[in-house]
Design an enzyme around this catalytic site. Structure first.
Site, mmCIF file in Angstrom:
data_model
loop_
_atom_site.group_PDB
_atom_site.id
_atom_site.type_symbol
_atom_site.label_atom_id
_atom_site.label_comp_id
_atom_site.label_asym_id
_atom_site.label_seq_id
_atom_site.Cartn_x
_atom_site.Cartn_y
_atom_site.Cartn_z
ATOM 1 N N GLY A 62 7.694 -49.764 34.027
ATOM 2 C CA GLY A 62 6.496 -50.215 33.299
ATOM 3 C C GLY A 62 6.393 -49.732 31.869
ATOM 4 O O GLY A 62 5.624 -50.266 31.077
ATOM 5 N N ASP A 117 3.424 -45.709 31.378
ATOM 6 C CA ASP A 117 2.479 -46.724 30.920
ATOM 7 C C ASP A 117 1.057 -46.433 31.371
ATOM 8 O O ASP A 117 0.118 -46.553 30.592
ATOM 9 C CB ASP A 117 2.928 -48.135 31.361
ATOM 10 N N ASP A 120 -2.850 -43.444 37.005
ATOM 11 C CA ASP A 120 -3.804 -44.069 37.913
ATOM 12 C C ASP A 120 -4.243 -43.007 38.939
ATOM 13 O O ASP A 120 -5.065 -42.150 38.629
ATOM 14 C CB ASP A 120 -3.081 -45.267 38.545
ATOM 15 N N PHE A 169 -7.695 -54.556 37.481
ATOM 16 C CA PHE A 169 -6.259 -54.784 37.725
ATOM 17 C C PHE A 169 -5.634 -55.271 36.427
ATOM 18 O O PHE A 169 -5.796 -56.430 36.043
ATOM 19 C CB PHE A 169 -6.069 -55.815 38.838
ATOM 20 N N ASP A 176 3.048 -54.712 35.571
ATOM 21 C CA ASP A 176 3.346 -55.919 36.336
ATOM 22 C C ASP A 176 2.374 -56.153 37.486
ATOM 23 O O ASP A 176 1.647 -55.250 37.903
ATOM 24 C CB ASP A 176 4.744 -55.811 36.959
HETATM 25 C C1 PRP Z 1 3.126 -47.712 38.087
HETATM 26 C C2 PRP Z 1 3.051 -47.150 36.684
HETATM 27 C C3 PRP Z 1 2.987 -45.664 36.877
HETATM 28 C C4 PRP Z 1 2.359 -45.508 38.248
HETATM 29 C C5 PRP Z 1 0.973 -44.991 38.105
HETATM 30 O O1 PRP Z 1 4.454 -47.705 38.501
HETATM 31 O O2 PRP Z 1 4.156 -47.552 35.909
HETATM 32 O O3 PRP Z 1 4.274 -45.070 36.857
HETATM 33 O O4 PRP Z 1 2.341 -46.810 38.862
HETATM 34 O O5 PRP Z 1 0.340 -44.931 39.334
HETATM 35 P P1 PRP Z 1 -0.140 -43.590 40.027
HETATM 36 O O6 PRP Z 1 -0.827 -42.749 38.975
HETATM 37 O O7 PRP Z 1 -1.114 -44.091 41.070
HETATM 38 O O8 PRP Z 1 1.038 -42.910 40.623
HETATM 39 P P2 PRP Z 1 5.028 -48.588 39.700
HETATM 40 O O9 PRP Z 1 5.317 -47.692 40.854
HETATM 41 O O10 PRP Z 1 4.141 -49.757 39.962
HETATM 42 O O11 PRP Z 1 6.426 -49.026 39.134
HETATM 43 P P3 PRP Z 1 6.773 -49.824 37.794
HETATM 44 O O12 PRP Z 1 6.630 -48.854 36.658
HETATM 45 O O13 PRP Z 1 8.183 -50.235 38.009
HETATM 46 O O14 PRP Z 1 5.826 -50.986 37.686
#
Ligand code: PRP
Length: 207
Positions: A62, A117, A120, A169, A176
């Site tokens: 991301g 990125d 959360d 969202f 993504d």
């Molecule tokens: C997303 C984003 C962060 C993470 C944050 O990654 O890029 O790394 O979630 O969420 P959290 O604070 O709840 O752990 P994802 O696992 O969706 O993978 P991606 O980066 O490939 O989209």
């Protein structure tokens, strides 16, 4: 506490480029606002890290767009490495974390800045900082573009934060839904009917 004050974003602009109107309910952070804020972040980071041996660790996937723009605003010598980490799971919560790619470079004794990125629940950043701290870097800081603080489960804050955003969202600018929308040059808000219609049990749901 972040080292600089994040910009608060609360309102969604409803003018969406025509191509994306069917999928997006609005634009949360425009391309112009992203670039302005990233320039400020880059200056702050450059000031803090001047003269240090720095390794930027970018979390796949991301972070790609944010990283590319932020790196161009970092005016000091540095190296870049990538760590692959993904969360998979059903429903609306982050699932188990899987490391999909390890670091190539040695972090021992160097100043590490982890770039992601979005912050959360905090599970990703918690696991990543734990893994890197065990490798004994000279220092370890974190930088995220977006902070969705309302959703936090782990007690963790990033050192550099671009925007603090509400619990919507969001997609675009690297983020993504089911691997789509990463190429949008702005951060948009996905219409609920899109993720409800396309929810698959093996992919993480709304974050
Ligand atoms: C997303 C984003 C962060 C993470 C944050 O990654 O890029 O790394 O979630 O969420 P959290 O604070 O709840 O752990 P994802 O696992 O969706 O993978 P991606 O980066 O490939 O989209």
């Amino acid at each position: 506490m972040p080292l600089s004050k994040p910009r608060l974003v609360q309102t969604v602009q409803h003018r969406v480029p025509p191509l994306h109107r069917a999928d997006l309910a609005g634009v949360l952070v425009s391309e112009t606002d992203l670039q302005k804020r990233i320039a400020v972040m880059g200056r702050a980071i450059s000031k803090d890290y001047a003269g240090k041996d720095v390794l930027v660790v970018s979390l796949l996937s991301g972070t790609v767009l944010f990283l590319a723009d932020l790196l161009r605003r970092m005016s000091f010598p540095l190296r870049v490495d990538f760590l692959g980490v993904s969360s998979y799971g059903a429903g609306t919560e982050s699932g188990d974390l899987v490391f999909t790619k390890d670091l190539r470079l040695d972090v021992r004794g160097v100043h590490v800045l982890v770039v992601d990125d979005i912050l959360d629940t905090g599970k990703t950043l918690r696991a990543v900082t734990g893994k890197i701290a065990a490798l004994r870097p000279a220092s370890l800081r974190t930088c995220v573009l977006l902070d969705k603080r309302e959703r936090r489960i782990e007690s963790i804050e990033a050192d550099y934060v671009g925007f603090r955003i509400p619990n919507l969202f969001v997609v675009g600018y690297g983020l993504d839904f089911a691997e789509r929308y990463r190429n949008l040059p702005f951060v948009g808000v996905l219409r609920p009917e899109v993720f409800e219609a396309n929810a698959r049990p093996e992919r993480k749901g709304p974050r």
